[in-house]
Scaffold this motif. Structure first.
Motif, short mmCIF file in Angstrom:
data_model
loop_
_atom_site.label_atom_id
_atom_site.label_comp_id
_atom_site.label_asym_id
_atom_site.label_seq_id
_atom_site.Cartn_x
_atom_site.Cartn_y
_atom_site.Cartn_z
N ARG A 69 43.19 41.62 54.32
CA ARG A 69 44.34 40.87 54.42
C ARG A 69 44.92 40.67 53.03
NH1 ARG A 69 44.13 37.58 58.67
NH2 ARG A 69 42.21 37.60 59.74
N GLY A 70 46.45 40.95 53.13
CA GLY A 70 47.29 41.02 51.88
C GLY A 70 48.14 39.82 51.93
N GLY A 71 49.39 39.63 51.33
CA GLY A 71 50.00 38.31 50.92
C GLY A 71 50.61 38.64 49.46
N ALA A 72 51.68 37.93 49.21
CA ALA A 72 52.56 38.19 48.05
C ALA A 72 51.53 38.00 46.69
CB ALA A 72 53.55 37.02 48.11
N GLU A 73 50.42 36.99 46.87
CA GLU A 73 49.58 37.10 45.73
C GLU A 73 48.78 38.38 45.48
OE1 GLU A 73 47.30 35.49 49.35
OE2 GLU A 73 49.30 35.48 48.27
N ASN A 74 48.68 39.00 46.53
CA ASN A 74 47.94 40.32 46.44
C ASN A 74 48.50 41.32 46.02
OD1 ASN A 74 45.50 38.73 46.84
ND2 ASN A 74 45.40 39.27 49.18
N LEU A 75 49.82 41.39 46.00
CA LEU A 75 50.70 43.00 45.87
C LEU A 75 50.50 43.11 44.62
CD1 LEU A 75 52.54 44.56 47.57
CD2 LEU A 75 54.59 43.00 46.71
N PRO A 76 50.61 42.48 43.37
CA PRO A 76 50.23 43.18 42.16
C PRO A 76 49.17 43.99 42.13
CG PRO A 76 51.23 41.13 41.87
CD PRO A 76 50.93 41.14 43.06
N ARG A 77 48.12 43.46 42.62
CA ARG A 77 46.63 44.30 42.65
C ARG A 77 46.47 45.40 43.32
NH1 ARG A 77 44.03 40.46 44.51
NH2 ARG A 77 43.68 39.16 42.71
N ALA A 78 47.38 45.39 44.68
CA ALA A 78 47.45 46.61 45.54
C ALA A 78 48.02 47.54 44.65
CB ALA A 78 48.18 46.26 46.76
N VAL A 79 49.33 47.40 43.99
CA VAL A 79 49.91 48.34 43.32
C VAL A 79 49.20 48.92 42.18
CG1 VAL A 79 52.14 48.93 42.19
CG2 VAL A 79 52.30 47.33 43.99
N ILE A 80 48.65 48.05 41.62
CA ILE A 80 47.56 48.69 40.30
C ILE A 80 46.77 49.71 40.94
CG2 ILE A 80 45.71 47.87 38.91
CD1 ILE A 80 47.32 45.53 38.30
N ARG A 81 45.90 49.21 42.05
CA ARG A 81 44.85 49.91 42.62
C ARG A 81 45.53 51.36 43.25
NH1 ARG A 81 41.38 45.71 46.03
NH2 ARG A 81 40.31 44.80 44.10
N LEU A 82 46.85 51.48 43.75
CA LEU A 82 47.38 52.36 44.30
C LEU A 82 47.50 53.49 43.28
CD1 LEU A 82 48.15 53.58 46.99
CD2 LEU A 82 50.66 52.57 46.63
N ALA A 83 48.18 52.93 41.88
CA ALA A 83 48.71 53.82 40.81
C ALA A 83 47.41 54.47 40.31
CB ALA A 83 49.42 52.82 39.73
N ALA A 84 46.45 53.54 40.37
CA ALA A 84 45.08 54.11 39.71
C ALA A 84 44.49 55.32 40.56
CB ALA A 84 44.01 53.27 39.56
N ALA A 85 44.68 55.19 41.89
CA ALA A 85 44.16 56.10 42.98
C ALA A 85 45.07 57.45 42.84
CB ALA A 85 44.09 55.39 44.31
N LEU A 86 46.25 57.09 42.77
CA LEU A 86 46.87 58.47 42.73
C LEU A 86 47.38 58.92 41.71
CD1 LEU A 86 50.01 56.87 45.21
CD2 LEU A 86 48.19 58.21 45.70
N GLY A 87 47.01 58.36 40.19
CA GLY A 87 47.14 58.88 39.12
C GLY A 87 48.38 59.27 38.55
#
Length: 558
Positions: A69-87
């Motif tokens: 489940r997402g939401g505005a409060e989870n968006l920064p964490r999602a972008v951090i995880r995406l950047a780490a995964a994509l390098g």
């Protein structure tokens, strides 16, 4: 054989988004995705995802393996995880009704977030809103400033209801200017060198449909080559679900990230300068000025070589084509024209998915409804006294006793007097955006000063230049009504007068509450998901199927 799948959900302020990612062997793919109005039944959304997936050839298991489940409060964490995964560096941009949001995340976990109310689609602050009006007016000179201002207010208030072609054009102009406003806020900050620009929400939908060019994103893109990805469904925030352990987050972000993202194309951004600039595409070169937008149309997956020379500086880059092509931007190219939009409710007679009727909001039993632009103040109930203009002394007394005054048009002074004499609510067909702002502030000051403490509501049915509700005020005389805020609407209660209710109803299980067919009823057929971020309900009205935004539909009570 049924496929395992992961469910991603994002309950936004005006929408509920869902996506089903099917897992087959080592691969993950987007089986289905859909965006529906906020408040829609979640189980019906999940059932719809399974139906759409099966229509496309993938049968999902009855229950998902994992729910995020997402939401505005989870968006920064999602972008951090995406950047780490994509390098690589990831920048996310989303322009909402109340603010623009920009999130920068580096592979090492560093993150910077900008929430900018001035970058909203229709800002609350008057100076910024006038700026959006100016931007739209420059592209739509035949439309008056007052109408554009009212339309921007309608877009901000409407939550996707009652859309039309002109409103969508104004939305595109406002989105383009909002991106430039975010870019201005970023001036003086270090610009990322390339990486991924992830665009969500309304901007993503506009780029995807080629209503806004890739070069319009130059103010927020990095210097050099930026890979533009779109996430029109708005569920990427679910990757930031804190229930997902950090140890598993990388694998989920890698597997879920790319199926959710649509590659729009590469954008090469060149900073402005004084030396002559020469840009060459393949074997052809030409001098380019600051503000130049060069659109390239390689087939998705193919590459085009671009050569850049300015003074002693030279650069060669291979631009990959995506769903929106590829582009070169010198500085910040201006949007010079708007696309022609002629979509009507009959334009999407495509394949229909037999989605559950429960996906729609339920209309209250024994009530008629009129959609409205906005409710200022409180939700109140009473009987309606209709007046063609400012009431005389007997009219004011009748309105005070009945509770609700309805007028075709009214000055702000009429509304303030209504509150002063004890009327509980006022229904007005229209107010200009400026009148609405002035009234909103005046009513708030009276409450703050304890001059007026009793509940009071002002329901505005439509913008100043709309004609949708013209003539309907007179029908309300004597009716028992409630002025509602969420969503803004007028509920007309049966109140024992069943002859009136029967005269204003007809057969069908679905009511159209806004747009071209407002007030009509018809039979629910299902949905068209040609555009998953903007699905249409298919309703048969007078024997003909009509594709109508889900926000403009309600299911009838049994």
């Amino acid at each position: 054989m049924s496929a395992h799948w992961v469910l991603l959900l994002d309950p936004g302020t005006s929408t509920l988004a869902g996506a089903a990612l099917s897992e087959r062997g080592d691969g993950v793919e987007l089986a289905a995705g859909i965006v529906v109005p906020a408040g829609s039944d979640e189980l019906s959304l999940i059932e719809t995802l399974r139906l759409v997936s099966r229509e496309r050839g993938t049968k999902l298991e009855d229950a998902p393996r994992l729910v995020l489940r997402g939401g505005a409060e989870n968006l920064p964490r999602a972008v951090i995880r995406l950047a780490a995964a994509l390098g690589m560096h990831v920048r996310l941009l989303d322009v909402g009704a109340t603010a623009a949001r920009l999130i920068d995340a580096a592979p090492d976990g560093r993150v910077d977030t900008l929430d900018l109310p001035a970058g909203a689609l229709s800002p609350r602050e008057s100076t910024e809103r006038r700026r959006r009006c100016d931007a739209a007016l420059s592209l739509l000179p035949e439309i008056s400033r007052a109408e554009i201002s009212d339309r921007l207010g309608d877009i901000s208030d409407g939550g996707g209801r009652g859309r039309d072609a002109l409103g969508d054009q104004i939305r595109i102009a406002a989105l383009n200017d909002a991106v430039r406003r975010v870019g201005e806020e970023l001036r003086g900050r270090p610009r990322p060198a390339g990486g991924i620009l992830l665009v969500g929400g309304s901007i993503a939908a506009a780029v995807r449909r080629k209503l806004i060019p890739l070069t319009a994103l130059a103010p927020v893109a990095g210097v050099g080559l930026t890979h533009i990805h779109l996430e029109p469904l708005g569920v990427i925030s679910a990757i930031g679900d804190p229930a997902l352990a950090d140890a598993d987050a990388g694998a989920v972000a890698r597997s879920a990230g790319f199926p959710l993202l649509e590659f729009a194309g590469d954008l090469l951004c060149i900073e402005e300068g004084s030396d002559e600039l020469v840009v060459g595409v393949n074997a052809e070169s030409e001098a380019s000025d600051d503000g130049t937008a060069l659109a390239i149309s390689p087939a998705p997956g193919s590459r085009t070589q671009v050569h850049v020379a300015r003074g002693e500086y030279t650069l060669t880059a291979d631009l990959a084509g995506g769903s929106a092509g590829a582009a070169v931007a010198v500085g910040w190219p201006a949007l010079t024209r708007l696309p022609a939009l002629h979509e009507s409710a009959a334009d999407r007679s495509t394949a229909v998915v037999d989605a559950p009727h429960r996906l729609l909001h339920k209309a209250a039993k024994d009530q008629q409804r009129m959609t409205a632009r906005a409710l200022l103040g409180d939700s109140v109930r009473g009987q309606v006294v209709v007046s063609p203009g400012d009431p005389d002394s007997r009219g004011w007394e009748a309105a005070r006793s009945a509770g609700i005054l309805a007028v075709e048009s009214a000055s702000p002074e009429t509304v303030l007097r209504a509150r002063a004499v004890g009327v509980r609510g006022v229904i007005v067909r229209s107010l200009s955006d400026a009148e609405r702002e002035a009234l909103d502030a005046s009513l708030a000051r009276r409450v703050a000063a304890a001059v007026a403490t009793d509940p009071f509501g002002l329901l505005i049915l439509e913008g100043r230049h709309s004609q949708r509700a013209q003539g309907r005020i007179a029908e309300l005389d004597g009716r028992d009504v409630t002025l509602c805020a969420e969503p803004p609407e007028l509920q007309i209660h049966d109140g024992g007068d069943r002859r009136w209710a029967a005269a204003h109803s007809s057969g069908g299980d679905t009511i159209v509450t806004g747009g071209e067919y407002e007030g009509e009823t018809g039979e629910w057929e299902g949905i068209s998901v040609t555009a998953p971020d903007d699905p249409r309900g298919i309703v048969v009205i007078d024997g003909s199927p009509r594709a109508i935004p889900l926000a403009d539909l309600q299911r009838r009570s049994a």
